[in-house]
Design a protein around this motif. Structure first.
Motif, PDB file in Angstrom:
ATOM      1  N   MET A   1     -64.973 -24.315   2.311  1.00  0.00           N
ATOM      2  CA  MET A   1     -64.388 -24.224   0.965  1.00  0.00           C
ATOM      3  C   MET A   1     -65.260 -24.988  -0.010  1.00  0.00           C
ATOM      4  SD  MET A   1     -61.640 -22.602   0.297  1.00  0.00           S
ATOM      5  CE  MET A   1     -61.179 -23.444  -1.183  1.00  0.00           C
ATOM      6  N   PRO A   2     -65.354 -24.521  -1.242  1.00  0.00           N
ATOM      7  CA  PRO A   2     -66.069 -25.310  -2.231  1.00  0.00           C
ATOM      8  C   PRO A   2     -65.342 -26.623  -2.485  1.00  0.00           C
ATOM      9  CG  PRO A   2     -65.209 -23.277  -3.192  1.00  0.00           C
ATOM     10  CD  PRO A   2     -64.844 -23.281  -1.746  1.00  0.00           C
ATOM     11  N   ALA A   3     -66.060 -27.596  -2.990  1.00  0.00           N
ATOM     12  CA  ALA A   3     -65.444 -28.881  -3.308  1.00  0.00           C
ATOM     13  C   ALA A   3     -64.355 -28.669  -4.347  1.00  0.00           C
ATOM     14  CB  ALA A   3     -66.492 -29.857  -3.822  1.00  0.00           C
ATOM     15  N   ARG A   4     -63.362 -29.542  -4.343  1.00  0.00           N
ATOM     16  CA  ARG A   4     -62.210 -29.401  -5.242  1.00  0.00           C
ATOM     17  C   ARG A   4     -62.643 -29.375  -6.709  1.00  0.00           C
ATOM     18  NH1 ARG A   4     -56.930 -27.790  -4.597  1.00  0.00           N
ATOM     19  NH2 ARG A   4     -55.600 -28.906  -6.020  1.00  0.00           N
ATOM     20  N   ASP A   5     -63.682 -30.129  -7.060  1.00  0.00           N
ATOM     21  CA  ASP A   5     -64.111 -30.155  -8.456  1.00  0.00           C
ATOM     22  C   ASP A   5     -64.862 -28.894  -8.860  1.00  0.00           C
ATOM     23  OD1 ASP A   5     -66.194 -30.823  -6.809  1.00  0.00           O
ATOM     24  OD2 ASP A   5     -67.060 -32.306  -8.164  1.00  0.00           O
ATOM     25  N   GLU A   6     -65.293 -28.077  -7.889  1.00  0.00           N
ATOM     26  CA  GLU A   6     -65.962 -26.814  -8.206  1.00  0.00           C
ATOM     27  C   GLU A   6     -64.962 -25.696  -8.482  1.00  0.00           C
ATOM     28  OE1 GLU A   6     -68.685 -25.786  -5.119  1.00  0.00           O
ATOM     29  OE2 GLU A   6     -69.599 -27.759  -5.089  1.00  0.00           O
ATOM     30  N   LEU A   7     -63.720 -25.856  -8.031  1.00  0.00           N
ATOM     31  CA  LEU A   7     -62.701 -24.828  -8.228  1.00  0.00           C
ATOM     32  C   LEU A   7     -62.002 -25.025  -9.566  1.00  0.00           C
ATOM     33  CD1 LEU A   7     -60.974 -24.813  -4.739  1.00  0.00           C
ATOM     34  CD2 LEU A   7     -62.533 -23.122  -5.625  1.00  0.00           C
ATOM     35  N   ALA A   8     -61.744 -23.932 -10.250  1.00  0.00           N
ATOM     36  CA  ALA A   8     -60.975 -24.019 -11.494  1.00  0.00           C
ATOM     37  C   ALA A   8     -59.497 -24.187 -11.193  1.00  0.00           C
ATOM     38  CB  ALA A   8     -61.202 -22.771 -12.341  1.00  0.00           C
ATOM     39  N   GLY A   9     -59.057 -23.672 -10.068  1.00  0.00           N
ATOM     40  CA  GLY A   9     -57.657 -23.782  -9.673  1.00  0.00           C
ATOM     41  C   GLY A   9     -57.379 -22.931  -8.453  1.00  0.00           C
ATOM     42  N   ILE A  10     -56.190 -23.091  -7.922  1.00  0.00           N
ATOM     43  CA  ILE A  10     -55.769 -22.326  -6.755  1.00  0.00           C
ATOM     44  C   ILE A  10     -54.452 -21.659  -7.110  1.00  0.00           C
ATOM     45  CG2 ILE A  10     -55.160 -22.436  -4.318  1.00  0.00           C
ATOM     46  CD1 ILE A  10     -56.749 -25.024  -4.146  1.00  0.00           C
ATOM     47  N   LEU A  11     -54.337 -20.364  -6.823  1.00  0.00           N
ATOM     48  CA  LEU A  11     -53.130 -19.612  -7.135  1.00  0.00           C
ATOM     49  C   LEU A  11     -52.453 -19.152  -5.857  1.00  0.00           C
ATOM     50  CD1 LEU A  11     -54.817 -19.421  -9.799  1.00  0.00           C
ATOM     51  CD2 LEU A  11     -53.692 -17.263 -10.177  1.00  0.00           C
ATOM     52  N   MET A  12     -51.125 -19.053  -5.932  1.00  0.00           N
ATOM     53  CA  MET A  12     -50.374 -18.495  -4.805  1.00  0.00           C
ATOM     54  C   MET A  12     -49.188 -17.716  -5.357  1.00  0.00           C
ATOM     55  SD  MET A  12     -48.040 -21.431  -3.120  1.00  0.00           S
ATOM     56  CE  MET A  12     -46.707 -22.190  -4.000  1.00  0.00           C
ATOM     57  N   PRO A  13     -48.784 -16.671  -4.665  1.00  0.00           N
ATOM     58  CA  PRO A  13     -47.568 -15.971  -5.067  1.00  0.00           C
ATOM     59  C   PRO A  13     -46.343 -16.699  -4.533  1.00  0.00           C
ATOM     60  CG  PRO A  13     -48.563 -14.859  -3.207  1.00  0.00           C
ATOM     61  CD  PRO A  13     -49.485 -15.995  -3.579  1.00  0.00           C
ATOM     62  N   HIS A  14     -45.258 -16.625  -5.275  1.00  0.00           N
ATOM     63  CA  HIS A  14     -43.978 -17.186  -4.817  1.00  0.00           C
ATOM     64  C   HIS A  14     -42.926 -16.134  -5.115  1.00  0.00           C
ATOM     65  CE1 HIS A  14     -40.525 -19.804  -4.338  1.00  0.00           C
ATOM     66  NE2 HIS A  14     -41.329 -20.673  -3.768  1.00  0.00           N
ATOM     67  N   GLU A  15     -42.628 -15.299  -4.126  1.00  0.00           N
ATOM     68  CA  GLU A  15     -41.760 -14.135  -4.321  1.00  0.00           C
ATOM     69  C   GLU A  15     -40.287 -14.496  -4.488  1.00  0.00           C
ATOM     70  OE1 GLU A  15     -43.039 -11.099  -4.631  1.00  0.00           O
ATOM     71  OE2 GLU A  15     -45.059 -11.843  -4.250  1.00  0.00           O
ATOM     72  N   ALA A  16     -39.807 -15.465  -3.745  1.00  0.00           N
ATOM     73  CA  ALA A  16     -38.386 -15.833  -3.764  1.00  0.00           C
ATOM     74  C   ALA A  16     -38.062 -16.637  -5.025  1.00  0.00           C
ATOM     75  CB  ALA A  16     -38.057 -16.653  -2.527  1.00  0.00           C
ATOM     76  N   PRO A  17     -36.787 -16.786  -5.348  1.00  0.00           N
ATOM     77  CA  PRO A  17     -36.432 -17.640  -6.471  1.00  0.00           C
ATOM     78  C   PRO A  17     -36.992 -19.049  -6.271  1.00  0.00           C
ATOM     79  CG  PRO A  17     -34.528 -16.376  -5.794  1.00  0.00           C
ATOM     80  CD  PRO A  17     -35.601 -16.141  -4.777  1.00  0.00           C
ATOM     81  N   LEU A  18     -37.477 -19.639  -7.328  1.00  0.00           N
ATOM     82  CA  LEU A  18     -38.087 -20.960  -7.280  1.00  0.00           C
ATOM     83  C   LEU A  18     -37.030 -22.002  -7.612  1.00  0.00           C
ATOM     84  CD1 LEU A  18     -40.732 -22.527  -6.958  1.00  0.00           C
ATOM     85  CD2 LEU A  18     -41.125 -22.196  -9.380  1.00  0.00           C
ATOM     86  N   VAL A  19     -36.707 -22.842  -6.646  1.00  0.00           N
ATOM     87  CA  VAL A  19     -35.671 -23.857  -6.834  1.00  0.00           C
ATOM     88  C   VAL A  19     -36.357 -25.190  -7.116  1.00  0.00           C
ATOM     89  CG1 VAL A  19     -33.730 -25.054  -5.793  1.00  0.00           C
ATOM     90  CG2 VAL A  19     -34.115 -22.638  -5.301  1.00  0.00           C
ATOM     91  N   ILE A  20     -36.066 -25.764  -8.294  1.00  0.00           N
ATOM     92  CA  ILE A  20     -36.640 -27.045  -8.699  1.00  0.00           C
ATOM     93  C   ILE A  20     -35.487 -27.978  -9.034  1.00  0.00           C
ATOM     94  CG2 ILE A  20     -38.148 -28.228 -10.329  1.00  0.00           C
ATOM     95  CD1 ILE A  20     -39.521 -25.538 -10.837  1.00  0.00           C
ATOM     96  N   ASP A  21     -35.465 -29.127  -8.388  1.00  0.00           N
ATOM     97  CA  ASP A  21     -34.401 -30.115  -8.587  1.00  0.00           C
ATOM     98  C   ASP A  21     -33.012 -29.517  -8.378  1.00  0.00           C
ATOM     99  OD1 ASP A  21     -36.279 -32.054  -9.127  1.00  0.00           O
ATOM    100  OD2 ASP A  21     -36.175 -31.786 -11.300  1.00  0.00           O
ATOM    101  N   GLY A  22     -32.886 -28.623  -7.396  1.00  0.00           N
ATOM    102  CA  GLY A  22     -31.593 -28.058  -7.050  1.00  0.00           C
ATOM    103  C   GLY A  22     -31.131 -26.907  -7.926  1.00  0.00           C
TER     104      GLY A  22
END
Length: 140
Positions: free
Chosen positions: A53-74
């Motif tokens: 993998m490239p070094a963390r500072d070489e990446l602009a960001g990392i993306l992931m899909p989250h299909e299910a409802p996103l629960v934050i703080d309950g």
């Protein structure tokens, strides 16, 4: 007052006796054995350079899909603009964690951090030259 002074002196004497006894009974560190001084062979990285993998500072960001409802703080998180609550794209960047709904509305989410992202994401399966190309790859 005399009783407190006598108790203080007794405590001090007990501490001094403990320090003296402890100094007599502490064993010195053993000399390092010749096996411990043996030279350790230098091993190259496990993965070949083209699979790393490239070094963390070489990446602009990392993306992931989250299909299910996103629960934050309950609570189920919904987009403030359109009300969508499923099929998020979650991005981890130097600026923090960002959420993108299916309609394309993007907002930073201060309640999520890189540690949460690392726990929730799986292995990186592809690298893309641009943000738009990655979004197309993830179906947005």
């Amino acid at each position: 007052m005399l009783r407190r002074r006598r108790e203080r002196q007794q405590r001090l004497q007990a501490q001094q006796q403990w320090v003296a006894w402890n100094a007599m009974h502490v064993e010195p560190d053993p000399a390092p054995s010749s096996a411990a001084q043996a030279v350790v062979a230098v091993v190259d990285d496990f993965l070949p350079p083209d699979l790393r993998m490239p070094a963390r500072d070489e990446l602009a960001g990392i993306l992931m899909p989250h299909e299910a409802p996103l629960v934050i703080d309950g609570e189920v998180h919904a987009c403030a603009d359109c009300g969508a609550y499923r099929q998020w794209i979650v991005a981890s960047t130097r600026d923090g964690v960002w959420l993108r709904c299916p309609a394309g509305h993007e907002r930073p989410e201060s309640r999520l951090d890189a540690a949460w992202f690392n726990r929730a994401s799986g292995p990186i399966t592809a690298q893309h030259a641009s943000y738009e190309e990655c979004l197309r790859h993830l179906g947005h």
